[in-house]
Design a protein around this motif. Structure first.
Motif: not given
Length: 527
Positions: A60-69, A82-93
């Protein structure tokens, strides 16, 4: 997180736009209804594309909680999803949410970016390149990167075939080639964003509308007059900005108009002198090519990114309404119209009514006839029983835009355009005012959105009100054509012949001399 994939592509288009988005959102133009509709279409297409990779789980998208995503994504990966929709990651800010992430048995991953376009655009490569950069930086083995887009050659049958509706384009090689540019780009963006108090001094240019129309245009172009050299018709963008860099903005600044095309010279000369330029002989020739009765025709259409009806392709123009003003030699008008019921394929009923309303041997007048001819041709291809009749209508169409497109009639009020949007208020200002008085539907975009939304409206009174608004708008479109043609006759100084029946005093007006007229009321011959 100080960047995202959308901010990255924004920065590639213009670093000033990136700065404004981060620090001065108040200077940006909010999305209008049309832009919002594009966003909604993209969301629907994205959701449907997930069916190509079934059994997945959405973050689920949550602009106030990227860390949670990001944490939710990690848990899904650890759970061997196997399949993740809106899979969220962070690297190099940099934060990215990947439309569809497919995880292979060997733990390598595949990136699928979904677009509601019908082709792969360069900006999509940059979009996916930053996703690759992030995942590769984290340590994932990115085996494949693809753009999933709509296939405009797909024609729906009885059922929607998802695998044929979409095209999956492998762009892995192109994305890898872009990786070396990313650190340099990021360094530049961060340099710009490090100074919150000083807006980057970047002048206007082609980047303002490429690859997207920037939402900072109204702010950045505030020093450009409403009507300037940027409004010169068919002048290439490179030439416009070349003039701008030379200090040429207003028409009065142009040093030599002979370097422009004949049509452009007409526009420039008319603006400088504030005079109309009229070729009466050419207008007369156009008028004489028309045969009465004239059938003034206008369609309204809508589009579906995801075809709901058999025989429809993505973004095909689907006609749902038309207006006809039938004009006799004596100026008498008859109006006919059709508006489809919502929630069903409107094409068959529209085609059936059209062939009933327009004979095979009359002149049909449209404004920018390419649109109307395209609609009619597709109807003829789809419905065999109406094919011959529709193709006769197709062959008989003439274009009311011709005298304006060829600059036989030009006035400064047209501002270089031969669009009906500019021609109508220039020639018949009272008609332009009539549009402003309409409720709910005042232009083609309004009509398209209104009809598309009708099936979702439960209040029957509101639905009836909107249907009436659609009818009045479309009726005004063809009445406007009648008035524009009337104005052309006037400027061409065409002689009007007025005949009055001596018996019942009925008046008849013709644009040619008649030998004998039979009064339709009392039957007397009028000579």
């Amino acid at each position: 997180m100080n960047l995202s994939k959308s901010l990255y592509t924004r920065g590639l288009q213009c670093e000033k736009s990136l700065w404004l988005k981060k620090y001065r959102k108040d200077l940006l133009t909010p999305p209008d209804e049309s832009t919002q509709a594009i966003f909604e279409t993209g969301n629907r297409v994205g959701e449907l594309a997930c069916e190509l990779f079934p059994g997945g789980v959405k973050v689920p998208f949550d602009s106030s909680d990227y860390e949670g995503m990001i944490e939710k994504t990690k848990k899904l990966i650890d759970s061997n999803i196997t399949n993740i929709y809106e899979a969220s990651f962070s690297y190099d800010n940099i934060f990215v949410a990947i439309d569809i992430l497919h995880i292979n048995k060997d733990k390598s991953v595949e990136i699928y970016e979904v677009k509601s376009s019908t082709e792969v655009k360069d900006v999509y490569l940059h979009d996916t390149s930053i996703q690759y950069y992030v995942l590769n930086g984290i340590g994932f083995n990115v085996k494949k990167v693809s753009i999933v887009h709509l296939n405009n050659r797909y024609v729906r049958g009885d059922e929607l075939e998802i695998d044929k509706l979409f095209t999956i384009a492998d762009v892995t090689d192109e994305v890898k080639e872009l990786q070396d540019e990313i650190p340099k780009n990021l360094k530049g963006f961060r340099r710009v964003l490090s100074d919150k108090n000083n807006e980057p001094q970047i002048d206007i240019g082609k980047h303002c509308s490429n690859p997207y129309e920037c939402d900072a245009v109204e702010y950045c172009w505030r020093h450009i007059p409403e009507y300037s050299i940027f409004n010169i018709s068919r002048l290439k963008s490179d030439k416009k900005f070349e003039l701008y860099r030379q200090g040429v903005v207003n028409f009065e600044d142009i040093p030599d108009i002979s370097t422009f095309s004949p049509a452009q010279q007409i526009q420039i000369r008319s603006e400088l002198t504030k005079e109309e330029i009229i070729d009466k002989e050419a207008i007369r020739e156009f008028i004489e090519s028309l045969y009465y009765p004239l059938y003034h025709l206008d369609f309204e259409t809508f589009q579906q990114a995801i075809p709901e009806y058999k025989g429809i392709s993505p973004f095909m123009q689907i006609p749902f309404q038309y207006s006809l003003h039938i004009e006799q030699k004596d100026g008498k008008l008859e109006h006919k119209e059709f508006l489809a019921e919502d929630g069903a394929d409107p094409r068959y009923e529209l085609a059936k009514h059209l062939v009933n309303d327009i004979p095979t041997d009359v002149t049909v007048l449209a404004y920018n006839m390419g649109f109307e001819k395209g609609v009619i041709k597709r109807l003829a291809e789809e419905f065999d029983e109406f094919r011959d009749h529709l193709l006769c209508i197709y062959d008989n169409i003439q274009d009311l835009m011709t005298p304006f497109q060829k600059r036989h009639y030009y006035t400064p009020k047209m501002r270089g355009s031969y669009s009906i949007k500019y021609v109508l208020p220039a020639l018949v200002p009272e008609m332009a005012e009539a549009y402003k008085k309409l409720e709910s539907v005042q232009n083609g975009g309004d009509a398209m959105r209104t009809f598309a939304q009708l099936s979702e409206i439960e209040d029957e009174k509101e639905k009836a009100r909107l249907r009436e608004a659609l009818l009045r708008y479309c009726e005004l479109d063809t009445l406007a054509m009648v008035k524009v043609l009337e104005k052309l006759r006037e400027v061409a100084n065409e002689t009007r012949f007025v005949y009055v029946c001596s018996n019942c005093e009925t008046e008849y007006v013709y644009f040619e001399k008649m030998n004998v007229i039979k009064c339709e009321f009392c039957g007397c011959d009028i000579k």
